[in-house]
Write a protein that holds these residues in place. Sequence first.
Motif, PDB file in Angstrom:
ATOM      1  N   THR A  37       0.809  -0.953  -0.057  1.00 46.00           N
ATOM      2  CA  THR A  37       0.082  -0.091  -0.050  1.00 46.00           C
ATOM      3  C   THR A  37       0.960   1.269  -0.025  1.00 46.00           C
ATOM      4  O   THR A  37       2.257   1.146   0.109  1.00 46.00           O
ATOM      5  CB  THR A  37      -0.924   0.117   1.312  1.00 46.00           C
ATOM      6  N   LEU A  38       0.433   2.558  -0.020  1.00 48.52           N
ATOM      7  CA  LEU A  38       1.132   3.660  -0.108  1.00 48.52           C
ATOM      8  C   LEU A  38       1.623   3.915   1.318  1.00 48.52           C
ATOM      9  O   LEU A  38       2.677   4.561   1.227  1.00 48.52           O
ATOM     10  CB  LEU A  38       0.128   4.773  -0.744  1.00 48.52           C
ATOM     11  N   ALA A  39       0.885   3.257   2.189  1.00 49.92           N
ATOM     12  CA  ALA A  39       1.258   3.890   3.768  1.00 49.92           C
ATOM     13  C   ALA A  39       2.682   3.041   4.041  1.00 49.92           C
ATOM     14  O   ALA A  39       3.425   3.511   4.287  1.00 49.92           O
ATOM     15  CB  ALA A  39       0.070   3.173   4.712  1.00 49.92           C
ATOM     16  N   LEU A  40       2.929   1.792   3.128  1.00 51.97           N
ATOM     17  CA  LEU A  40       4.030   1.099   3.453  1.00 51.97           C
ATOM     18  C   LEU A  40       5.053   1.524   2.588  1.00 51.97           C
ATOM     19  O   LEU A  40       6.181   1.862   2.935  1.00 51.97           O
ATOM     20  CB  LEU A  40       4.005  -0.357   3.306  1.00 51.97           C
ATOM     21  N   ALA A  41       4.785   2.320   1.467  1.00 54.78           N
ATOM     22  CA  ALA A  41       5.556   2.861   0.712  1.00 54.78           C
ATOM     23  C   ALA A  41       6.172   4.233   1.319  1.00 54.78           C
ATOM     24  O   ALA A  41       7.025   4.534   0.903  1.00 54.78           O
ATOM     25  CB  ALA A  41       4.985   3.144  -0.624  1.00 54.78           C
ATOM     26  N   GLY A  42       5.445   4.836   2.237  1.00 54.23           N
ATOM     27  CA  GLY A  42       5.939   5.977   2.937  1.00 54.23           C
ATOM     28  C   GLY A  42       7.084   5.653   3.883  1.00 54.23           C
ATOM     29  O   GLY A  42       7.825   6.756   4.305  1.00 54.23           O
ATOM     30  N   LEU A  43       7.219   4.260   4.125  1.00 52.90           N
ATOM     31  CA  LEU A  43       8.269   4.220   5.119  1.00 52.90           C
ATOM     32  C   LEU A  43       9.486   4.329   4.199  1.00 52.90           C
ATOM     33  O   LEU A  43      10.651   4.462   4.722  1.00 52.90           O
ATOM     34  CB  LEU A  43       8.302   2.536   5.361  1.00 52.90           C
ATOM     35  N   PHE A  44       9.586   4.460   2.873  1.00 45.96           N
ATOM     36  CA  PHE A  44      10.962   4.570   2.122  1.00 45.96           C
ATOM     37  C   PHE A  44      11.516   5.825   2.454  1.00 45.96           C
ATOM     38  O   PHE A  44      12.758   5.757   2.825  1.00 45.96           O
ATOM     39  CB  PHE A  44      10.485   4.363   0.446  1.00 45.96           C
ATOM     40  N   SER A  45      10.628   7.146   2.565  1.00 45.01           N
ATOM     41  CA  SER A  45      11.450   8.220   2.983  1.00 45.01           C
ATOM     42  C   SER A  45      11.666   8.257   4.380  1.00 45.01           C
ATOM     43  O   SER A  45      12.531   9.030   4.895  1.00 45.01           O
ATOM     44  CB  SER A  45      10.472   9.564   2.366  1.00 45.01           C
ATOM     45  N   THR A  46      10.767   7.744   5.259  1.00 40.70           N
ATOM     46  CA  THR A  46      11.063   7.688   6.760  1.00 40.70           C
ATOM     47  C   THR A  46      12.367   7.021   6.973  1.00 40.70           C
ATOM     48  O   THR A  46      13.009   7.292   7.646  1.00 40.70           O
ATOM     49  CB  THR A  46       9.903   6.876   7.325  1.00 40.70           C
ATOM     50  N   LEU A  47      12.552   5.850   6.523  1.00 43.25           N
ATOM     51  CA  LEU A  47      13.974   5.140   6.636  1.00 43.25           C
ATOM     52  C   LEU A  47      15.276   5.969   6.113  1.00 43.25           C
ATOM     53  O   LEU A  47      16.061   5.882   6.668  1.00 43.25           O
ATOM     54  CB  LEU A  47      13.782   3.695   5.776  1.00 43.25           C
ATOM     55  N   GLN A  48      14.899   6.543   5.129  1.00 42.70           N
ATOM     56  CA  GLN A  48      16.173   7.107   4.388  1.00 42.70           C
ATOM     57  C   GLN A  48      16.257   8.381   5.495  1.00 42.70           C
ATOM     58  O   GLN A  48      17.348   8.794   5.745  1.00 42.70           O
ATOM     59  CB  GLN A  48      15.514   7.961   3.272  1.00 42.70           C
ATOM     60  N   ALA A  49      15.401   9.197   6.177  1.00 41.17           N
ATOM     61  CA  ALA A  49      15.444  10.074   6.876  1.00 41.17           C
ATOM     62  C   ALA A  49      16.107   9.670   8.330  1.00 41.17           C
ATOM     63  O   ALA A  49      17.025  10.290   8.840  1.00 41.17           O
ATOM     64  CB  ALA A  49      14.231  10.783   7.375  1.00 41.17           C
ATOM     65  N   VAL A  50      15.736   8.342   8.871  1.00 40.72           N
ATOM     66  CA  VAL A  50      16.211   7.735  10.065  1.00 40.72           C
ATOM     67  C   VAL A  50      17.873   7.389   9.765  1.00 40.72           C
ATOM     68  O   VAL A  50      18.858   7.920  10.673  1.00 40.72           O
ATOM     69  CB  VAL A  50      15.672   6.618  10.127  1.00 40.72           C
ATOM     70  N   GLY A  51      18.344   6.916   8.575  1.00 42.65           N
ATOM     71  CA  GLY A  51      19.522   6.800   8.217  1.00 42.65           C
ATOM     72  C   GLY A  51      20.427   8.009   8.296  1.00 42.65           C
ATOM     73  O   GLY A  51      21.522   8.150   8.411  1.00 42.65           O
ATOM     74  N   MET A  52      19.931   9.298   7.579  1.00 42.01           N
ATOM     75  CA  MET A  52      20.549  10.513   7.604  1.00 42.01           C
ATOM     76  C   MET A  52      20.645  10.937   8.957  1.00 42.01           C
ATOM     77  O   MET A  52      21.711  11.678   9.099  1.00 42.01           O
ATOM     78  CB  MET A  52      19.785  11.372   6.547  1.00 42.01           C
ATOM     79  N   PHE A  53      19.689  10.911   9.894  1.00 37.45           N
ATOM     80  CA  PHE A  53      19.814  11.245  11.362  1.00 37.45           C
ATOM     81  C   PHE A  53      20.911  10.545  12.017  1.00 37.45           C
ATOM     82  O   PHE A  53      21.737  11.138  12.827  1.00 37.45           O
ATOM     83  CB  PHE A  53      18.428  10.952  12.071  1.00 37.45           C
TER      84      PHE A  53
END
Length: 106
Positions: A37-53
């Motif tokens: 779903t698009l909700a799970l696809a939203g984790l893409f940018s979230t995980l990228q932001a966590v890695g950047m943090f």
Amino acid sequence: MKTRKQFYVFPPVMVLALFSSVLGAMMTEIVDAFSITLALAGLFSTLQAVGMFICLILSFCVFSAFNKAKLISIGSFAFAVLIALIGINENLYLLYAILLLLGFAM
């Protein structure tokens, strides 16, 4: 003698813009390929932001002791390899791990 001002694009901003545009273009294909779903696809940018943090925290603690030119070279190479791995990946959880590492490589 006049000195010329150098004009350059801040590399992390350029890489983030490149990644966001590439991920946006690939989003529908990824959603269809993994049947998510698009909700799970939203984790893409979230995980990228966590890695950047995580990388931001480590940059203050650890990375200042290393050679910055080598770190930029290694990060650029890791970014290129991880972008290629997104294209050939077939496992959703591995894709999440790649995106986390991709955020770290930025």
